[in-house]
Motif scaffolding. Sequence first.
Motif, PDB file in Angstrom:
ATOM      1  N   LEU A 488       1.854  88.241  29.746  1.00  0.00           N
ATOM      2  CA  LEU A 488       1.251  89.307  29.631  1.00  0.00           C
ATOM      3  C   LEU A 488      -0.203  89.083  28.671  1.00  0.00           C
ATOM      4  CD1 LEU A 488       0.968  92.703  29.677  1.00  0.00           C
ATOM      5  CD2 LEU A 488       2.334  92.394  27.660  1.00  0.00           C
ATOM      6  N   ARG A 489      -1.113  89.944  28.960  1.00  0.00           N
ATOM      7  CA  ARG A 489      -2.277  89.831  27.650  1.00  0.00           C
ATOM      8  C   ARG A 489      -2.705  91.256  27.479  1.00  0.00           C
ATOM      9  NH1 ARG A 489      -6.201  85.015  28.789  1.00  0.00           N
ATOM     10  NH2 ARG A 489      -5.189  83.695  30.346  1.00  0.00           N
ATOM     11  N   PHE A 490      -2.906  91.342  26.330  1.00  0.00           N
ATOM     12  CA  PHE A 490      -3.069  92.815  25.768  1.00  0.00           C
ATOM     13  C   PHE A 490      -3.841  93.019  24.664  1.00  0.00           C
ATOM     14  CE2 PHE A 490       0.665  91.563  23.727  1.00  0.00           C
ATOM     15  CZ  PHE A 490       0.612  92.230  22.138  1.00  0.00           C
ATOM     16  N   ALA A 491      -4.623  94.101  24.274  1.00  0.00           N
ATOM     17  CA  ALA A 491      -5.366  94.274  23.170  1.00  0.00           C
ATOM     18  C   ALA A 491      -5.030  95.467  22.492  1.00  0.00           C
ATOM     19  CB  ALA A 491      -6.932  94.406  23.679  1.00  0.00           C
ATOM     20  N   ILE A 492      -4.937  95.654  21.213  1.00  0.00           N
ATOM     21  CA  ILE A 492      -4.680  96.871  20.360  1.00  0.00           C
ATOM     22  C   ILE A 492      -5.864  97.207  19.400  1.00  0.00           C
ATOM     23  CG2 ILE A 492      -2.199  96.204  20.678  1.00  0.00           C
ATOM     24  CD1 ILE A 492      -2.344  94.922  17.777  1.00  0.00           C
ATOM     25  N   ASP A 493      -5.608  98.291  18.831  1.00  0.00           N
ATOM     26  CA  ASP A 493      -6.590  98.799  17.713  1.00  0.00           C
ATOM     27  C   ASP A 493      -5.792  98.605  16.542  1.00  0.00           C
ATOM     28  OD1 ASP A 493      -4.585 100.678  17.280  1.00  0.00           O
ATOM     29  OD2 ASP A 493      -5.966 102.199  18.386  1.00  0.00           O
ATOM     30  N   ASP A 494      -6.454  98.932  15.302  1.00  0.00           N
ATOM     31  CA  ASP A 494      -5.936  98.655  13.950  1.00  0.00           C
ATOM     32  C   ASP A 494      -4.665  99.226  13.838  1.00  0.00           C
ATOM     33  OD1 ASP A 494      -8.471  97.103  13.536  1.00  0.00           O
ATOM     34  OD2 ASP A 494      -9.446  98.819  12.706  1.00  0.00           O
ATOM     35  N   ASN A 495      -4.352 100.228  14.641  1.00  0.00           N
ATOM     36  CA  ASN A 495      -3.127 100.932  14.491  1.00  0.00           C
ATOM     37  C   ASN A 495      -1.831 100.519  15.157  1.00  0.00           C
ATOM     38  OD1 ASN A 495      -4.022 103.303  12.633  1.00  0.00           O
ATOM     39  ND2 ASN A 495      -5.020 104.041  14.423  1.00  0.00           N
ATOM     40  N   GLY A 496      -2.283  99.449  16.003  1.00  0.00           N
ATOM     41  CA  GLY A 496      -1.268  98.918  16.973  1.00  0.00           C
ATOM     42  C   GLY A 496      -1.279  99.459  18.134  1.00  0.00           C
ATOM     43  N   TYR A 497      -2.089 100.430  18.679  1.00  0.00           N
ATOM     44  CA  TYR A 497      -1.930 101.360  19.861  1.00  0.00           C
ATOM     45  C   TYR A 497      -2.824 100.221  21.121  1.00  0.00           C
ATOM     46  CZ  TYR A 497      -1.355 105.408  16.960  1.00  0.00           C
ATOM     47  OH  TYR A 497      -0.913 106.390  15.897  1.00  0.00           O
ATOM     48  N   ARG A 498      -2.138 100.401  22.205  1.00  0.00           N
ATOM     49  CA  ARG A 498      -2.655  99.568  23.357  1.00  0.00           C
ATOM     50  C   ARG A 498      -3.966  99.972  23.624  1.00  0.00           C
ATOM     51  NH1 ARG A 498       1.261  96.398  25.974  1.00  0.00           N
ATOM     52  NH2 ARG A 498       2.190  96.731  24.114  1.00  0.00           N
ATOM     53  N   ASN A 499      -5.075  99.036  23.699  1.00  0.00           N
ATOM     54  CA  ASN A 499      -6.235  99.489  24.444  1.00  0.00           C
ATOM     55  C   ASN A 499      -6.385  99.110  25.909  1.00  0.00           C
ATOM     56  OD1 ASN A 499      -7.341 100.332  22.002  1.00  0.00           O
ATOM     57  ND2 ASN A 499      -8.264  98.107  21.376  1.00  0.00           N
ATOM     58  N   TRP A 500      -5.964  97.875  26.317  1.00  0.00           N
ATOM     59  CA  TRP A 500      -5.680  97.489  27.510  1.00  0.00           C
ATOM     60  C   TRP A 500      -4.629  96.493  27.668  1.00  0.00           C
ATOM     61  CZ3 TRP A 500      -6.743  92.364  28.143  1.00  0.00           C
ATOM     62  CH2 TRP A 500      -7.458  91.758  27.539  1.00  0.00           C
ATOM     63  N   GLU A 501      -4.382  96.027  28.972  1.00  0.00           N
ATOM     64  CA  GLU A 501      -3.316  95.024  29.103  1.00  0.00           C
ATOM     65  C   GLU A 501      -3.642  94.475  30.468  1.00  0.00           C
ATOM     66  OE1 GLU A 501       0.601  96.732  28.454  1.00  0.00           O
ATOM     67  OE2 GLU A 501       0.414  97.689  30.375  1.00  0.00           O
ATOM     68  N   ILE A 502      -3.048  92.834  30.742  1.00  0.00           N
ATOM     69  CA  ILE A 502      -3.451  92.657  32.139  1.00  0.00           C
ATOM     70  C   ILE A 502      -1.922  92.329  32.244  1.00  0.00           C
ATOM     71  CG2 ILE A 502      -4.205  90.663  33.301  1.00  0.00           C
ATOM     72  CD1 ILE A 502      -6.596  90.465  31.494  1.00  0.00           C
ATOM     73  N   VAL A 503      -1.210  92.525  33.161  1.00  0.00           N
ATOM     74  CA  VAL A 503      -0.009  92.028  33.546  1.00  0.00           C
ATOM     75  C   VAL A 503       0.259  91.292  34.672  1.00  0.00           C
ATOM     76  CG1 VAL A 503       2.118  93.390  34.675  1.00  0.00           C
ATOM     77  CG2 VAL A 503       0.735  94.862  33.249  1.00  0.00           C
ATOM     78  N   TYR A 504       1.171  90.375  34.560  1.00  0.00           N
ATOM     79  CA  TYR A 504       1.280  89.240  35.362  1.00  0.00           C
ATOM     80  C   TYR A 504       2.431  89.176  36.364  1.00  0.00           C
ATOM     81  CZ  TYR A 504      -2.213  86.259  32.964  1.00  0.00           C
ATOM     82  OH  TYR A 504      -3.381  85.715  32.438  1.00  0.00           O
ATOM     83  N   LYS A 505       2.342  89.040  37.564  1.00  0.00           N
ATOM     84  CA  LYS A 505       3.477  88.869  38.694  1.00  0.00           C
ATOM     85  C   LYS A 505       3.354  87.597  39.138  1.00  0.00           C
ATOM     86  CE  LYS A 505       4.165  93.496  38.730  1.00  0.00           C
ATOM     87  NZ  LYS A 505       5.440  93.934  38.416  1.00  0.00           N
ATOM     88  N   ASP A 506       4.637  86.842  39.166  1.00  0.00           N
ATOM     89  CA  ASP A 506       4.746  85.622  39.434  1.00  0.00           C
ATOM     90  C   ASP A 506       3.761  84.564  39.049  1.00  0.00           C
ATOM     91  OD1 ASP A 506       6.769  86.220  41.208  1.00  0.00           O
ATOM     92  OD2 ASP A 506       5.367  86.931  42.905  1.00  0.00           O
ATOM     93  N   ASP A 507       3.580  84.919  37.567  1.00  0.00           N
ATOM     94  CA  ASP A 507       2.681  83.787  36.853  1.00  0.00           C
ATOM     95  C   ASP A 507       0.988  84.068  37.206  1.00  0.00           C
ATOM     96  OD1 ASP A 507       4.695  82.874  35.594  1.00  0.00           O
ATOM     97  OD2 ASP A 507       5.018  81.257  37.205  1.00  0.00           O
ATOM     98  N   LYS A 508       0.893  85.028  37.936  1.00  0.00           N
ATOM     99  CA  LYS A 508      -0.577  85.410  38.314  1.00  0.00           C
ATOM    100  C   LYS A 508      -0.988  86.753  37.848  1.00  0.00           C
ATOM    101  CE  LYS A 508      -0.518  82.685  42.477  1.00  0.00           C
ATOM    102  NZ  LYS A 508      -0.875  82.763  43.886  1.00  0.00           N
ATOM    103  N   PRO A 509      -2.155  87.032  37.287  1.00  0.00           N
ATOM    104  CA  PRO A 509      -2.755  88.342  36.770  1.00  0.00           C
ATOM    105  C   PRO A 509      -2.740  89.390  37.923  1.00  0.00           C
ATOM    106  CG  PRO A 509      -4.473  86.819  36.598  1.00  0.00           C
ATOM    107  CD  PRO A 509      -3.188  86.029  37.093  1.00  0.00           C
ATOM    108  N   THR A 510      -2.203  90.409  37.939  1.00  0.00           N
ATOM    109  CA  THR A 510      -2.092  91.553  39.048  1.00  0.00           C
ATOM    110  C   THR A 510      -2.576  92.833  38.611  1.00  0.00           C
ATOM    111  OG1 THR A 510      -0.089  90.469  39.804  1.00  0.00           O
ATOM    112  CG2 THR A 510      -0.663  92.502  40.712  1.00  0.00           C
ATOM    113  N   TYR A 511      -2.376  93.355  37.507  1.00  0.00           N
ATOM    114  CA  TYR A 511      -2.939  94.478  37.063  1.00  0.00           C
ATOM    115  C   TYR A 511      -3.580  94.492  35.681  1.00  0.00           C
ATOM    116  CZ  TYR A 511      -0.057  96.538  40.935  1.00  0.00           C
ATOM    117  OH  TYR A 511       0.694  96.776  41.990  1.00  0.00           O
TER     118      TYR A 511
END
Length: 626
Positions: A488-511
């Motif tokens: 997983l890759r993800f970014a958050i704001d100063d409050n820890g809220y998720r801005n975006w994320e990249i979800v991996y399936k079978d070790d490959k970025p999927t969503y």
Amino acid sequence: MNKLLSLIFILTYISAYPHNNFADMKEELNMWYQTKTTTSISYTKNPKTIDFPTQHYSICGIIDKGVLCDGTVARFYDTTSVVPELLLEGKVSYTVGRLVIDGVKYIRTSSGTNKIYGTFYVYNMDDFSMNYKPKKAGELRIKRDKISYLDGFFLDRAAIVRISNVNTIYLDKKNEGNSFTFLSAEIPNISIKDDDSFDTFEMLLQANDGVTIHWQDGTVFKGRVKPVPVEGRIRFIPLEGQRWGMPNGPKKISVQRDNGNIVFFQEYGEYNTLLYSEAWFVKDDGSLVEEDYWNKLKILENCYYAKWRYQNGDYFEGIIKYAITQNADSITSTISTTATKGIFKYQNGDRFEGDVSSSSVGPFFVDGTTYFIDGTITQGNWLNNFTLTNSQWQEVYRSPNPTSAKELAQKLMYQNAYPKYKYSNCIDYFDPDTEDQQSTCPDYIIYDKSKKYFICVFDDGNDLGSGFVVDDKGNIKLESSDHRRISLRFAIDDNGYRNWEIVYKDDKPTYINEFTWYSNGIIESIKSYSYSTKKLYLACYFFSDGKLRSAYQYGRGNTGENILRKSKEAHPSYGGYTCKLYDLNGNYERSIEWEIGIGYSLFGGSYVQEMAPEHIELSKMRQMNN
């Protein structure tokens, strides 16, 4: 007989060994005489002295049947003075009827008694025979046959000369003074006068090769010299050879001719903390006279090339310069040398070609070209590619070679760009396939400072420090590897809220998931995109209490257009949802049951399912040592 064989063996061993002190040579001489005069013949007769008064000599030995007995020891004396003086002593033998003595002949000189060790013919008749009757005997004549040793003096020193295939002279120390304590030298030609006297001074003027000299302070020289007579003495000027055992300074010094050069070499050992050895090269074209072969200043004045080996195994060859510094006593001075242009070779195989005396960064030379063992070639300052803290630079400067320094700088720069953290909880994310909240429990989390996002990593045990690459511009980039998997890759704001994320399936970025939040931290929307096409796949919108308000799913595998396939919309007026299915053209097809946002318990009944990821608590992020 066994004793005799043992003596012969010992003598052979000793005479073949190059002695390093005069006492050993004296022992060899005594062993030679002992071997020559040892006899296994037993006689009951006592030695008898025959005096020849008119000829002024006498013989002392065992006489049998009117002659000296074979295998016994005999002595011959000069009776000119009141006290007889020994002329010759040794063991008796006969060769074709002639008397032969293996032993020592004594020659009196003004400086002392010289001795000749060897084989002698003795006779007192003109037909070379020996007559033991005083009235008939003539003058005693002793003629040398084979000489093995000469024992005498050189000025005020005892001297022994071994006569063999390689004639060698040995000198003892002086009774007084601080001159050398031992000298041995090969003598090409041994000249003995008709009266059996010999001149060690003339012999030593031939000394050139195979010379060994010991001094009182422990210094030893071995090699070639040039003997020069000075006011009745001889000065031995060292030429090619080695010198060692000095109480101070280099461990070993040598001078040799090699391939058209005169090479002055110094091995320091522990005396020099930086250099292990250095060699200075002078053209062997007559610019340096023999008397200056060991003169450091003259060598350096004519030196055109040098080779240095450092204590750590590094190596330099090239041009050096020297400087003379006056010492605090204002009498003595110190000569120092500095490497300039040349080739610096590191122990690991790296090398630098250029000027090592000008620009440098830390301990690394940059005024030239650096050749790394991986084949990389860099002109100038290769360390400019890195941005590090002062303490990190100090760590890099302690590296033994450019390759290890570059690798460490890359690792430190990687750590700066990608600090590693351990999070106390698992990390939630939204999975568009299951349409709900999922979680991953990575081994650690990496933060990409430049892009300001986190990376969840599973590591199979290898060092993450090897998981980066550096491009031609020195930019450091994260690189996947066989042992490390990203979930997983993800970014958050100063409050820890998720801005975006990249979800991996079978070790490959999927969503790619994008999030918006209400001010109270409740999810407002989730939009999921296909990572490969960047097309919207699923969009979800929520009420401020977190319940699903609407959801829209788009098709995959069509021509690439975003065609609506499913919809779910809430109707607060009657408390339900309207769910529709659309065909591949986006036209309404029929109503369906789409249970997105709803979960079921084990014991029956439905509930509102969590879809948005839990917020990251920054206080639970603990930075790790890379």
